[in-house]
Design a protein around this motif. Structure first.
Motif, PDB file in Angstrom:
ATOM      1  N   ARG A   5      10.119   0.048  -4.835  1.00 29.17           N
ATOM      2  CA  ARG A   5       8.736   0.530  -4.769  1.00 29.17           C
ATOM      3  C   ARG A   5       7.943  -0.529  -4.027  1.00 29.17           C
ATOM      4  N   ILE A   6       7.390  -0.140  -2.886  1.00 26.48           N
ATOM      5  CA  ILE A   6       6.751  -1.097  -1.984  1.00 26.48           C
ATOM      6  C   ILE A   6       5.260  -0.799  -1.883  1.00 26.48           C
ATOM      7  N   TYR A   7       4.447  -1.840  -2.017  1.00 31.43           N
ATOM      8  CA  TYR A   7       2.994  -1.706  -1.925  1.00 31.43           C
ATOM      9  C   TYR A   7       2.523  -2.551  -0.755  1.00 31.43           C
ATOM     10  N   VAL A   8       1.861  -1.918   0.194  1.00 31.34           N
ATOM     11  CA  VAL A   8       1.322  -2.647   1.342  1.00 31.34           C
ATOM     12  C   VAL A   8      -0.195  -2.547   1.278  1.00 31.34           C
ATOM     13  N   THR A   9      -0.859  -3.690   1.289  1.00 29.18           N
ATOM     14  CA  THR A   9      -2.326  -3.687   1.201  1.00 29.18           C
ATOM     15  C   THR A   9      -2.912  -4.555   2.308  1.00 29.18           C
ATOM     16  N   LEU A  10      -4.133  -4.258   2.681  1.00 32.60           N
ATOM     17  CA  LEU A  10      -4.840  -5.115   3.627  1.00 32.60           C
ATOM     18  C   LEU A  10      -5.158  -6.439   2.943  1.00 32.60           C
ATOM     19  N   LYS A  11      -5.112  -7.525   3.690  1.00 29.51           N
ATOM     20  CA  LYS A  11      -5.518  -8.820   3.134  1.00 29.51           C
ATOM     21  C   LYS A  11      -6.980  -8.739   2.694  1.00 29.51           C
ATOM     22  N   THR A  12      -7.320  -9.547   1.700  1.00 24.27           N
ATOM     23  CA  THR A  12      -8.661  -9.474   1.112  1.00 24.27           C
ATOM     24  C   THR A  12      -9.763  -9.674   2.150  1.00 24.27           C
ATOM     25  N   ALA A  13      -9.521 -10.539   3.112  1.00 27.81           N
ATOM     26  CA  ALA A  13     -10.560 -10.856   4.096  1.00 27.81           C
ATOM     27  C   ALA A  13     -10.738  -9.754   5.139  1.00 27.81           C
ATOM     28  N   VAL A  14      -9.809  -8.795   5.182  1.00 27.27           N
ATOM     29  CA  VAL A  14      -9.849  -7.773   6.233  1.00 27.27           C
ATOM     30  C   VAL A  14     -10.707  -6.586   5.786  1.00 27.27           C
ATOM     31  N   ASN A  15     -11.574  -6.148   6.677  1.00 29.84           N
ATOM     32  CA  ASN A  15     -12.439  -5.001   6.407  1.00 29.84           C
ATOM     33  C   ASN A  15     -11.593  -3.729   6.236  1.00 29.84           C
ATOM     34  N   ASP A  16     -12.003  -2.861   5.309  1.00 27.07           N
ATOM     35  CA  ASP A  16     -11.224  -1.653   5.014  1.00 27.07           C
ATOM     36  C   ASP A  16     -12.105  -0.412   5.157  1.00 27.07           C
ATOM     37  N   PRO A  17     -12.250   0.089   6.402  1.00 25.10           N
ATOM     38  CA  PRO A  17     -13.145   1.237   6.620  1.00 25.10           C
ATOM     39  C   PRO A  17     -12.728   2.478   5.827  1.00 25.10           C
ATOM     40  N   LYS A  41      -0.798   1.371   1.303  1.00 26.24           N
ATOM     41  CA  LYS A  41       0.338   2.284   1.442  1.00 26.24           C
ATOM     42  C   LYS A  41       1.306   2.052   0.300  1.00 26.24           C
ATOM     43  N   TYR A  42       1.981   3.112  -0.084  1.00 30.39           N
ATOM     44  CA  TYR A  42       2.999   3.034  -1.133  1.00 30.39           C
ATOM     45  C   TYR A  42       4.258   3.710  -0.613  1.00 30.39           C
ATOM     46  N   LEU A  43       5.383   3.036  -0.700  1.00 31.66           N
ATOM     47  CA  LEU A  43       6.646   3.618  -0.234  1.00 31.66           C
ATOM     48  C   LEU A  43       7.720   3.481  -1.299  1.00 31.66           C
ATOM     49  N   GLU A  44       8.534   4.501  -1.422  1.00 34.53           N
ATOM     50  CA  GLU A  44       9.726   4.437  -2.259  1.00 34.53           C
ATOM     51  C   GLU A  44      10.935   4.518  -1.345  1.00 34.53           C
ATOM     52  N   VAL A  45      11.770   3.489  -1.387  1.00 35.66           N
ATOM     53  CA  VAL A  45      12.918   3.421  -0.487  1.00 35.66           C
ATOM     54  C   VAL A  45      14.192   3.307  -1.313  1.00 35.66           C
ATOM     55  N   GLU A  74      -0.532  -7.532   3.583  1.00 34.49           N
ATOM     56  CA  GLU A  74       0.461  -8.223   2.772  1.00 34.49           C
ATOM     57  C   GLU A  74       1.218  -7.177   1.966  1.00 34.49           C
ATOM     58  N   PHE A  75       2.398  -7.526   1.485  1.00 31.31           N
ATOM     59  CA  PHE A  75       3.198  -6.545   0.747  1.00 31.31           C
ATOM     60  C   PHE A  75       3.778  -7.189  -0.505  1.00 31.31           C
ATOM     61  N   ARG A  76       4.110  -6.326  -1.460  1.00 32.61           N
ATOM     62  CA  ARG A  76       4.887  -6.736  -2.615  1.00 32.61           C
ATOM     63  C   ARG A  76       5.782  -5.559  -2.977  1.00 32.61           C
ATOM     64  N   PHE A  77       6.860  -5.829  -3.679  1.00 32.09           N
ATOM     65  CA  PHE A  77       7.764  -4.734  -4.038  1.00 32.09           C
ATOM     66  C   PHE A  77       8.525  -5.062  -5.307  1.00 32.09           C
ATOM     67  N   GLN A  78       9.027  -3.997  -5.931  1.00 26.39           N
ATOM     68  CA  GLN A  78       9.912  -4.114  -7.089  1.00 26.39           C
ATOM     69  C   GLN A  78      11.176  -3.323  -6.764  1.00 26.39           C
TER      70      GLN A  78
ATOM     71  N   ARG B  38      10.272   7.922   0.675  1.00 23.35           N
ATOM     72  CA  ARG B  38       9.131   8.783   0.351  1.00 23.35           C
ATOM     73  C   ARG B  38       7.877   7.941   0.552  1.00 23.35           C
ATOM     74  N   VAL B  39       6.869   8.505   1.189  1.00 19.84           N
ATOM     75  CA  VAL B  39       5.641   7.770   1.475  1.00 19.84           C
ATOM     76  C   VAL B  39       4.515   8.303   0.604  1.00 19.84           C
ATOM     77  N   GLY B  40       3.768   7.416   0.002  1.00 16.13           N
ATOM     78  CA  GLY B  40       2.641   7.815  -0.833  1.00 16.13           C
ATOM     79  C   GLY B  40       1.403   7.008  -0.510  1.00 16.13           C
ATOM     80  N   LYS B  41       0.378   7.180  -1.323  1.00 18.71           N
ATOM     81  CA  LYS B  41      -0.865   6.438  -1.151  1.00 18.71           C
ATOM     82  C   LYS B  41      -1.038   5.467  -2.305  1.00 18.71           C
ATOM     83  N   TYR B  42      -1.682   4.357  -2.011  1.00 19.97           N
ATOM     84  CA  TYR B  42      -1.975   3.357  -3.036  1.00 19.97           C
ATOM     85  C   TYR B  42      -3.456   3.020  -2.927  1.00 19.97           C
ATOM     86  N   LEU B  43      -4.173   3.067  -4.032  1.00 17.15           N
ATOM     87  CA  LEU B  43      -5.600   2.738  -4.010  1.00 17.15           C
ATOM     88  C   LEU B  43      -5.924   1.737  -5.106  1.00 17.15           C
ATOM     89  N   GLU B  44      -6.818   0.810  -4.798  1.00 19.50           N
ATOM     90  CA  GLU B  44      -7.369  -0.094  -5.808  1.00 19.50           C
ATOM     91  C   GLU B  44      -8.849   0.232  -5.948  1.00 19.50           C
TER      92      GLU B  44
END
Lengths: 88, 88
Positions: A5-17, A41-45, A74-78, B38-44
């Motif tokens: 399970r992969i979570y990709v997020t924008l870095k905190t300093a980056v604007n998120d329109p 983004k969330y991905l299951e691989v 940045e990303f994190r995964f389990q 599988r691709v999904g969405k992740y929100l904080e």
């Protein structure tokens, strides 16, 4: 067989329109309690690997090469082991 | 202040063309061990609520109204309390 399970997020300093747009939508729906939204983004691989450590190394490499843009994201995964008869 | 981490995924029975494209990309990069994506969405979402249960109820409602399409998607979320001085 392993499921990552992969979570990709924008870095905190980056604007998120996209997050700002979602925040606006929530405010329009009356959710004045919401103070911030970040969209990622969330991905299951599913990975066929002989050991969990191998699967983790593969997934890390995939994230660096394909899933995340290291300049702004940045990303994190389990990784968890799946029982037999995988779906998909 | 509470932080909700929300995961929206397509239901298992629903076709995921974006996931198939990512799978194709991984295969082209040489990752033959990958068997499914599988691709999904992740929100904080940051919510200003008096109690965790209130925040959870609000987030559930937002998911149902705005974040997930109940016909083809399902969602899950976790709510955690944030310390003072929230970012964003």
């Amino acid at each position: 067989m392993y499921l990552a399970r992969i979570y990709v997020t924008l870095k905190t300093a980056v604007n998120d329109p996209q997050g700002h747009t979602v925040l606006g939508g929530l405010k329009n729906l009356g959710y004045s309690q919401v103070t911030g939204v970040r969209v990622g983004k969330y991905l299951e691989v599913r990975v066929d690997a002989p050991a969990k450590a191998t699967a983790e190394a593969l997934v890390k490499e995939m994230c660096q090469k394909l899933f995340a843009n290291p300049v702004i994201e940045e990303f994190r995964f389990q990784v968890e082991e799946l029982a037999a008869s995988p779906r998909n």
